[in-house]
Design a protein around this motif. Sequence first.
Motif, PDB file in Angstrom:
ATOM      1  N   ILE A  26       0.855  -1.185   0.000  1.00 39.62           N
ATOM      2  CA  ILE A  26       0.000   0.000   0.000  1.00 39.62           C
ATOM      3  C   ILE A  26       0.894   1.240   0.000  1.00 39.62           C
ATOM      4  O   ILE A  26       2.045   1.171   0.442  1.00 39.62           O
ATOM      5  N   PRO A  27       0.403   2.376  -0.502  1.00 35.68           N
ATOM      6  CA  PRO A  27       1.238   3.582  -0.526  1.00 35.68           C
ATOM      7  C   PRO A  27       1.441   4.188   0.863  1.00 35.68           C
ATOM      8  O   PRO A  27       0.538   4.157   1.700  1.00 35.68           O
ATOM      9  N   ILE A  65      -5.953  18.759   5.208  1.00 35.34           N
ATOM     10  CA  ILE A  65      -7.019  17.783   4.978  1.00 35.34           C
ATOM     11  C   ILE A  65      -7.320  17.655   3.484  1.00 35.34           C
ATOM     12  O   ILE A  65      -7.499  16.551   2.963  1.00 35.34           O
ATOM     13  N   GLY A  66      -7.340  18.790   2.785  1.00 35.26           N
ATOM     14  CA  GLY A  66      -7.590  18.766   1.344  1.00 35.26           C
ATOM     15  C   GLY A  66      -6.525  17.992   0.593  1.00 35.26           C
ATOM     16  O   GLY A  66      -6.825  17.208  -0.321  1.00 35.26           O
ATOM     17  N   MET A  67      -5.260  18.196   0.980  1.00 31.23           N
ATOM     18  CA  MET A  67      -4.163  17.463   0.335  1.00 31.23           C
ATOM     19  C   MET A  67      -4.287  15.962   0.583  1.00 31.23           C
ATOM     20  O   MET A  67      -4.104  15.144  -0.330  1.00 31.23           O
ATOM     21  N   ALA A  68      -4.592  15.604   1.832  1.00 28.42           N
ATOM     22  CA  ALA A  68      -4.713  14.187   2.179  1.00 28.42           C
ATOM     23  C   ALA A  68      -5.877  13.541   1.425  1.00 28.42           C
ATOM     24  O   ALA A  68      -5.759  12.415   0.930  1.00 28.42           O
ATOM     25  N   GLY A  73      -7.475   9.682  -2.762  1.00 29.12           N
ATOM     26  CA  GLY A  73      -8.360   9.414  -3.882  1.00 29.12           C
ATOM     27  C   GLY A  73      -7.650   8.940  -5.131  1.00 29.12           C
ATOM     28  O   GLY A  73      -8.305   8.611  -6.129  1.00 29.12           O
ATOM     29  N   GLN A  74      -6.320   8.875  -5.099  1.00 25.81           N
ATOM     30  CA  GLN A  74      -5.568   8.432  -6.275  1.00 25.81           C
ATOM     31  C   GLN A  74      -5.642   6.913  -6.428  1.00 25.81           C
ATOM     32  O   GLN A  74      -5.886   6.176  -5.466  1.00 25.81           O
ATOM     33  N   SER A  75      -5.404   6.457  -7.642  1.00 24.90           N
ATOM     34  CA  SER A  75      -5.645   5.050  -7.983  1.00 24.90           C
ATOM     35  C   SER A  75      -4.843   4.055  -7.149  1.00 24.90           C
ATOM     36  O   SER A  75      -5.323   2.967  -6.832  1.00 24.90           O
ATOM     37  N   ASP A  76      -3.606   4.419  -6.770  1.00 24.99           N
ATOM     38  CA  ASP A  76      -2.786   3.459  -6.026  1.00 24.99           C
ATOM     39  C   ASP A  76      -3.253   3.277  -4.588  1.00 24.99           C
ATOM     40  O   ASP A  76      -2.798   2.364  -3.889  1.00 24.99           O
ATOM     41  N   ALA A  77      -4.181   4.138  -4.136  1.00 27.93           N
ATOM     42  CA  ALA A  77      -4.663   4.059  -2.755  1.00 27.93           C
ATOM     43  C   ALA A  77      -6.054   3.431  -2.660  1.00 27.93           C
ATOM     44  O   ALA A  77      -6.649   3.421  -1.584  1.00 27.93           O
TER      45      ALA A  77
END
Length: 219
Positions: A26-27, A65-68, A73-77
């Motif tokens: 996992i990332p 919070i916005g960055m996290a 939400g990216q595909s690897d996560a």
Amino acid sequence: MRIVLVGPPGAGKGTQAAYLAENLSIPHISTGDLFRANMSQGTDLGKQARAYIDAGQLVPDEVTIGMAKDRMGQSDAVNGFLLDGFPRNVGQAEALDVILKDEGVKLDAVLDLEVPEDEVVKRIAGRRVCRRDSAHVFHLSYSPPKTEGVCDVCGGELYQRHDDSEETVRTRLEVYHTQTEPIIDYYRAQGLVVTISALGEVADVTARAMEALKQSTEG
């Protein structure tokens, strides 16, 4: 798996996060990496963060919070992630709960790395860095230079960074106890906290963490 990693400065969170993320496929999502990536890419959140940092101010929770949220939400996560340095306070933890609920997922565990305060001070205050090349790092107790005050690699002068002084370390610990430690109780109320000792060799701590996570999720 979706994991939050918690622990005081000097607990080895960055090191353990890298090994655990690799073992779990996992990332590893760290606050530092989030800030660097957003600022280097010039995202709106990155520009906001830079403005606060350049002004010598703390970056507001909503920006972090916005960055996290974007990163998770990216595909690897999609199948999981390991959060390191976020959430940093109860407000951020509550925001994370909302984000995950909106996505229809939940945390599997909060891994708490436990280290005695005196050991934290010893670990950090004992570090010495080469003035010629900051990649050359020694420790007075664990990896001392052959000649006191001299880098084994290039002969440069070794010094203690301001951030590594005992006074600064104890201040950082106080901030941790005041701001971040309360999230352990917050997550303990949800039955998510797994506490392990972070003392010993890196590989031993990793094995301890993997076993604790396995038992936690199977239970």
